[in-house]
Design an enzyme around this catalytic site. Structure first.
Site, PDB file in Angstrom:
ATOM      1  N   LYS A 107      41.013  54.682  41.858  1.00 33.30           N
ATOM      2  CA  LYS A 107      40.763  54.236  40.481  1.00 33.30           C
ATOM      3  C   LYS A 107      41.785  54.915  39.585  1.00 33.30           C
ATOM      4  CE  LYS A 107      37.508  51.684  38.481  1.00 33.30           C
ATOM      5  NZ  LYS A 107      36.720  50.653  39.157  1.00 33.30           N
TER       6      LYS A 107
HETATM    7  N1  GLU Z   1      37.610  47.108  38.708  1.00 28.27           N
HETATM    8  C1  GLU Z   1      36.859  46.354  39.671  1.00 28.27           C
HETATM    9  C2  GLU Z   1      35.806  47.210  40.338  1.00 28.27           C
HETATM   10  O1  GLU Z   1      35.373  48.194  39.791  1.00 28.27           O
HETATM   11  C3  GLU Z   1      37.774  45.638  40.665  1.00 28.27           C
HETATM   12  C4  GLU Z   1      38.693  46.517  41.444  1.00 28.27           C
HETATM   13  C5  GLU Z   1      39.751  45.764  42.233  1.00 28.27           C
HETATM   14  O2  GLU Z   1      39.780  44.557  42.213  1.00 28.27           O
HETATM   15  O3  GLU Z   1      40.550  46.452  42.858  1.00 28.27           O
HETATM   16  O4  GLU Z   1      35.297  46.879  41.380  1.00 28.27           O
END
Ligand code: GLU
Length: 425
Positions: A107
């Protein structure tokens, strides 16, 4: 008694420890899983429109890549913190493992107030992020995506910067891109669609009929809005919606499309309670965000931030089911209270997995340079969420536990096994 905390990282670690204890995970493996593999952080210099240079603290946390390249979004916000991003990275590891897609978890985040930025400043900030982390990103290394306050345009700037710096095309380095740059049309609604599939599954389990099932959704951003629309189209009764500034409630039902049109016009959902087409009736009203969580509805969907259902308000939750569209909306202490109250929780790693599943389909197509028809995505996504739901429920029954525990047992054991195989443990 365990310490009560609303820190998302404490929650994530407690959840991992609980699953690891049941699975009797090797201590060496548990140590690997408890901490991110890489914690990258730096200030990004951005030349603002007034000519001054400002610095914004940023992160990229790579939690685990035993099952595949790191994967996870980048969020912008004033409240973003290292601990939050670490928790979110760990949750991505479980999410991708649970639904069986070949990714790890990561993240990213930038501490900033994106609402105060001009488009040009936002572009410089986004490009600056890539300049900072270019060596750690890549289609087979770490693949960022949108998250809170980031979108397809930001992914376009980031991809463009990445390709300029590396000197080659690499559409698979970012997902959630605009269609013209290799994105897929249904990526934006994918998280909401996955949440809708999760609701359908839990409704089937509890024998709830859409027409007589009431739903309250906290958060009317990209995720909450699309989920509301899919549910509304399938006949569910959306009775409450909220954004960061307030909530509206109407027991006769709300129309999400009309609510969105009104919100865009007025700037906030609380201004939309009287719009006839939105609320269709007189028993409408503005309520507080906290009140939305405590409504006597069938399904409550937190679709905003972490730590919304805590030890403080869990006793007041009256919904039959909580479907977690946000990441980490329920703390472990609240989770225990909900269990005692026999409230079913469809955990975040399952309920909001549609986004990263959509990203996976986008990445596969980028790697092949071959693009499928758009409707294939919803169909394939639905199959993955449905299968993961069934397996998590079966596992939870095996252990006489809640669905979160079932999901964690599956996810953590998959990642632990991959680490064990790589290290010969
Ligand atoms: N931000 C989204 C999540 O928390 C998608 C992450 C992604 O597609 O890599 O799952």
């Amino acid at each position: 008694m365990a310490k009560i905390s609303d820190n998302p990282l404490d929650s994530a670690r407690k959840q991992l420890r609980a699953a690891a204890a049941i699975l009797k995970i090797e201590p060496k493996v548990l140590a690997v899983l408890s901490e991110p593999k890489n914690e990258l952080t730096d200030d990004i210099p951005v030349k603002m429109d007034d000519g001054e240079t400002e610095y914004f603290n940023s992160f990229r946390i790579q939690h685990n890549d035993a099952l595949g390249p790191y994967k996870g979004g980048i969020r912008f916000g004033s409240d973003v913190s290292m601990d939050e991003v670490k928790a979110l990275a760990m949750w991505m590891t479980w999410k991708t493992a649970l639904v069986g897609i070949p990714f790890g978890g990561a993240k990213g985040g930038i501490i900033c107030d994106p609402k105060k930025f001009s488009q040009a400043e936002l572009e410089r900030l986004s490009r600056g992020y890539v300049q900072q982390y270019v060596d750690s990103i890549g289609p087979h290394k770490d693949i960022p995506a949108p998250d809170m306050y980031t979108n397809a345009q930001i992914m376009a700037w980031m991809l463009d910067e990445y390709e300029k710096l590396t000197g080659r095309h690499a559409p698979g380095a970012f997902t959630g891109k605009p269609v013209e740059l290799g994105g897929i049309g249904s990526r934006e609604s994918a998280t909401g669609y996955g949440g809708f599939v999760a609701v359908q599954q839990v409704a089937k389990l509890l024998k709830l009929k859409p027409k007589s099932t009431t739903v309250a959704i906290q958060g009317f951003g990209n995720v909450g809005h699309h989920a509301a629309q899919f549910l509304f189209d399938a006949g569910y009764k959306i009775v409450a919606l909220s954004d960061s500034q307030g909530a509206i409630y109407n027991k006769k039902g709300l129309n999400p499309a009309a609510a969105m049109t009104c919100k865009l016009e007025k700037g906030m959902i609380a201004e939309c309670y009287y719009a006839g087409s939105v609320v269709n009736g007189s028993k409408s009203g503005v309520i507080k965000n906290e009140e939305l969580l405590e409504l006597g509805v069938d399904i409550l969907m937190p679709a905003a931030l972490e730590s919304q259902i805590t030890a403080k308000n869990a006793n007041s939750i009256k919904a039959k089911v909580v479907v977690e569209l946000a990441n980490g909306p329920t703390t472990p202490e609240a989770d225990r209270i909900l269990q005692q109250k026999k409230i079913k929780v469809v955990p975040d790693v399952l309920a909001n997995s549609g986004g990263v599943i959509g990203s996976y389909f986008e990445w596969v197509q980028n790697n092949y340079g071959y693009y499928w028809a758009d409707d294939e995505v919803h169909d394939k996504l639905s199959k993955l969420v449905t299968a993961a739901f069934a397996k998590a429920v079966a596992k939870s029954r095996e252990h006489n536990a809640d669905i979160r525990t079932g999901a964690y047992l599956l996810a953590v054991s998959r990642v632990a096994r991959a680490i064990g195989l790589r290290r010969g443990i």
